[in-house]
Design an enzyme around this catalytic site. Structure first.
Site, PDB file in Angstrom:
ATOM      1  N   LYS A 123       1.218  -1.089  -0.082  1.00 17.44           N
ATOM      2  CA  LYS A 123      -0.002  -0.035   0.007  1.00 17.44           C
ATOM      3  C   LYS A 123       0.847   1.282  -0.015  1.00 17.44           C
ATOM      4  CE  LYS A 123      -4.164  -1.940   2.101  1.00 17.44           C
ATOM      5  NZ  LYS A 123      -3.878  -3.322   1.901  1.00 17.44           N
ATOM      6  N   GLU A 207      -3.013   6.347   8.558  1.00 19.05           N
ATOM      7  CA  GLU A 207      -3.695   7.551   7.554  1.00 19.05           C
ATOM      8  C   GLU A 207      -4.893   8.097   8.403  1.00 19.05           C
ATOM      9  OE1 GLU A 207      -3.432   5.953   3.087  1.00 19.05           O
ATOM     10  OE2 GLU A 207      -5.247   5.545   4.264  1.00 19.05           O
ATOM     11  N   HIS A 242     -14.508  -4.104   8.965  1.00 20.06           N
ATOM     12  CA  HIS A 242     -13.806  -3.807   7.847  1.00 20.06           C
ATOM     13  C   HIS A 242     -13.861  -4.748   6.638  1.00 20.06           C
ATOM     14  CE1 HIS A 242     -12.208  -0.904  10.552  1.00 20.06           C
ATOM     15  NE2 HIS A 242     -11.599  -1.854  11.319  1.00 20.06           N
ATOM     16  N   ARG A 303      -6.936  -8.355  -8.893  1.00 22.57           N
ATOM     17  CA  ARG A 303      -7.491  -9.409  -8.963  1.00 22.57           C
ATOM     18  C   ARG A 303      -8.957  -9.311  -9.230  1.00 22.57           C
ATOM     19  NH1 ARG A 303     -10.211  -9.556  -4.228  1.00 22.57           N
ATOM     20  NH2 ARG A 303      -9.182  -8.654  -2.358  1.00 22.57           N
TER      21      ARG A 303
END
Length: 690
Positions: A123, A207, A242, A303
């Site tokens: 990421k 973040e 999540h 994917r």
């Protein structure tokens, strides 16, 4: 269907299991391509094994011993004459080393190039690339410094809440929201531990957490000829832990200009890594009190996504077919100006889990698995209802893999029609044998926030009062159904012999029968670890029925008159309660009676007063494992004082970590399991004393 090119594969190996393996096999069969399945010990009789032309055993039940053993998978592909490998999603689907190994073995990888996977797989690195490509980013730290004190300082500087995410992660694993500085270290430790177990990489990024965010993603597709398109968007905001619960396309409230801006940004992201094949660019979308929506790049999944069927439903395209054609060297079947979307589609993920116990995964045998009238893996379902599943009645849900049982996808001319179809289809989804979220999904679909498209990732918590229920069918209706079912079973046992019938007939007076029923009742409590507790108690009631010829009276739960009759469907009844008829289906599982109706479902237990049973409560001195799994952390030791709600251990099951909290204040007596031990459901992890 387009004609097959001369370069098309004749046989592929599917390096996955469950629903996605069955899904890929269905398209391959339609295209005349043979398929090879791989399977573990636990999956010897799995549906994906039966769906393929050949099947090769590759190891033990744990993924690390089978589905992650890529050399065994490559050996199976070569030995069976497969020309390509489809990785599905999860497992090796985003593993650049595996994609490279496929090429070295002379096999086509039905996915992007290894370099693209590697660039987007981390990421932090992907965000640096996106910044260079001009794609907007959420403020945060995406660097290489992984010192806990440094990361903690970065979070403090950003201001809370912040989001910690595993750099190599996906599927909600290795992700924690931190509300305060004091909670950062524990959340970081948990994130890193889950990340190393899932991805063999514990690097994280931090973040700023966007308040009331929507999760909107763009489906992209690239080919080896330099073409790249976006196939519109999906709204995946409804989530728990999540992980996505409901997905829909198109996103409600999306304007054409916003769609074009996000689509073009997604294509720019894909082109930045020379992307080939199916991929998804995920965005966090913020809706300020005033002004237009703002979107920020979150990550790219290199994917096929779990939720790809909703895109197929609104475009009429088979994305697996596109994958196969692009991997064989063909250009994209359509360019951007040729793509159109029609109607609205919603997908519901049906999982073996208990929503009333923090969504803990469940295992066991599917003793009853009845689905609505739907097409399997079909893009053109006649009634707009599609079911993608890798299980059937009688299958065993093991603790080794993901908890998803099926995906229920509906299409309608507009969102209102799609909502109505989804609710009706969920009402016809009857699962018995393992805890599941079907009733919960119906409540989400019917909730004011979802039905009115007031969407964000906190929807489930916001609608908590409407969602967490033990039974969604009224007690009186459920009781009448259970009693009627019991009387009908008795009548069926005795047949036409009037002297053996136990239907209440007698020469004088009235006859009375008694049923002792027990049912669960949910109670919400205080917030523990940032999430409201949901407690569950059992209610027990003696239900009396008075029988006279032609009339029955139900007493105990309330005063009702009722009658019943058999319907045209085997094993189903129609129950009339106070003049209102309801079709019900009653499924027996031990002493439990599962009652299904259009208006809801319920579980009632027939209590035999002659059988003595003693319930063991955690508060009586022990703390038990809520599900089968592995101990990954034992936070306390013998002699430690603990308070109610304090985390004492962490277990891992179905690829997710679950914190185990103390049910009361006390002192730890004996710790019965160590880190790494496998624990069966209900086993005591430790003892508590006053």
């Amino acid at each position: 269907m387009l004609p097959l090119p001369t370069s098309q594969f004749t046989k592929i190996l599917i390096a996955n299991r469950g629903e996605i393996a069955c899904r890929v096999a269905a398209t391959a069969r339609r295209m005349g391509i043979q398929t090879v399945a791989v399977y573990s010990d636990a999956d010897a009789n799995a549906q994906h094994v039966k769906a393929c032309d050949q099947a090769i055993h590759i190891g033990g039940s744990a993924p690390a011993d089978s589905y992650l053993q890529w050399q065994r998978i490559l050996d199976a592909a070569v030995a069976t004459g497969a020309q390509a490998v489809h990785p599905g999603y999860g497992f090796l689907s985003e593993n650049a080393a595996f994609a490279t190994a496929c090429a070295q073995a002379g096999l086509a990888f039905i996915g992007p190039k290894p370099e693209s996977i590697q660039a987007m797989g981390l990421k932090a690195e992907s965000k640096r690339l996106m910044a260079q490509a001009g794609v907007p980013l959420v403020p945060g730290y995406h660097g290489d410094n992984q010192d806990p004190a440094f990361l903690h300082a970065q979070a403090d500087d950003m201001g809370y809440p912040v989001l910690i995410k595993a750099s190599a992660g996906g599927g909600g694993k290795g992700m924690r929201i931190v509300q305060a500085s004091a909670d950062f270290v524990a959340a970081l430790d948990s994130c890193k531990r889950e990340a190393i177990n899932s991805f063999a990489n514990d690097a994280v990024l931090v973040e700023k957490y966007v308040q009331r965010p929507r999760h909107i993603e763009i489906q992209v597709f690239g080919d080896s000829h330099g073409n790249c398109v976006y196939l519109f968007e999906r709204d995946c905001s409804v989530q728990r832990r999540h992980q996505k619960v409901l997905e829909e396309a198109p996103a409600p409230g999306m304007t054409p200009s916003m769609r074009a801006a996000m689509g073009e940004a997604a294509v720019a992201a894909a082109k930045a890594v020379q992307y080939v094949g199916a991929g998804t660019v995920e965005f966090i979308v913020e809706q300020p009190p005033e002004g237009d929506m703002r979107f920020y790049f979150m990550e790219m999944n290199t994917r096929l996504q779990v939720e790809h069927p909703v895109t197929e439903a609104i475009t009429g395209l088979d994305l697996v077919e596109w994958q196969l054609r692009v991997a064989a060297g063909e250009p994209l079947p359509q360019q951007q100006d040729e793509l159109r979307m029609h109607g609205h589609a919603i997908e519901a993920r049906i999982c073996a889990e208990n929503p009333n116990q923090q969504f803990l995964p469940a295992t066991g045998q599917l003793v009853h698995f009845a689905a609505p009238h739907a097409s399997r893996f079909s893009l053109a379902a006649a009634n707009g209802v599609r079911l993608d599943t890798g299980v059937t009645q009688g299958d065993v849900v093991s603790p080794f893999y993901d908890s998803m049982l099926a995906k229920l996808i509906v299409w309608g001319a507009d969102r209102a029609q799609a909502l109505a179809k989804l609710d009706a289809a969920l009402a016809d989804m009857h699962v018995v044998g393992v805890a599941n979220n079907v009733a919960f999904l119906r409540d989400v679909v019917q909730s004011p926030s979802f039905s009115q498209a007031n969407l964000d990732t906190a929807l489930i918590e916001r609608e908590r009062a409407n969602l967490f229920k033990a039974n969604t069918l009224a007690v009186a209706q459920a009781s009448a159904a259970v009693v009627a079912d019991g009387l009908q079973r008795e009548a069926n046992q005795v047949g036409a012999d009037p002297w053996s019938a136990r239907d209440g007939w007698q020469t004088t007076g009235v006859a009375a029968r008694r049923f002792m029923l027990q049912w669960p009742q949910v109670q919400s409590g205080q917030s523990v670890g940032g999430q409201s507790e949901v407690g569950q108690t059992l209610v027990e009631q003696t239900v009396h029925i008075t029988l006279t010829p032609g009339a029955l009276r139900l007493e105990g739960v309330s005063e009702h008159s009722f009658a019943w009759r058999l319907t045209s469907e085997p094993g189903q009844l129609a129950v009339c309660l106070d003049g209102e008829w309801t079709d019900v289906s009653v499924v027996s599982h031990g002493a439990a009676r599962h009652v299904f109706a259009r208006s809801g479902q319920a579980v009632m237990t027939l209590v035999d007063p002659l059988v003595s049973s003693q319930q063991v409560d955690d508060a009586a001195g022990g703390l038990n494992a809520p599900m089968p799994g592995k101990v990954v952390s034992m936070v306390v030791a013998a002699g430690d004082a603990v308070t109610k709600g304090q985390v004492v251990a962490v277990m891992e099951a179905m690829k997710m970590e679950h914190s185990i909290a103390s049910p009361r204040d006390g002192v730890v007596g004996e710790v019965l399991y160590a880190v790494g031990d496998q624990v069966a459901e209900g086993q005591a992890l430790l003892t508590l004393k006053d």
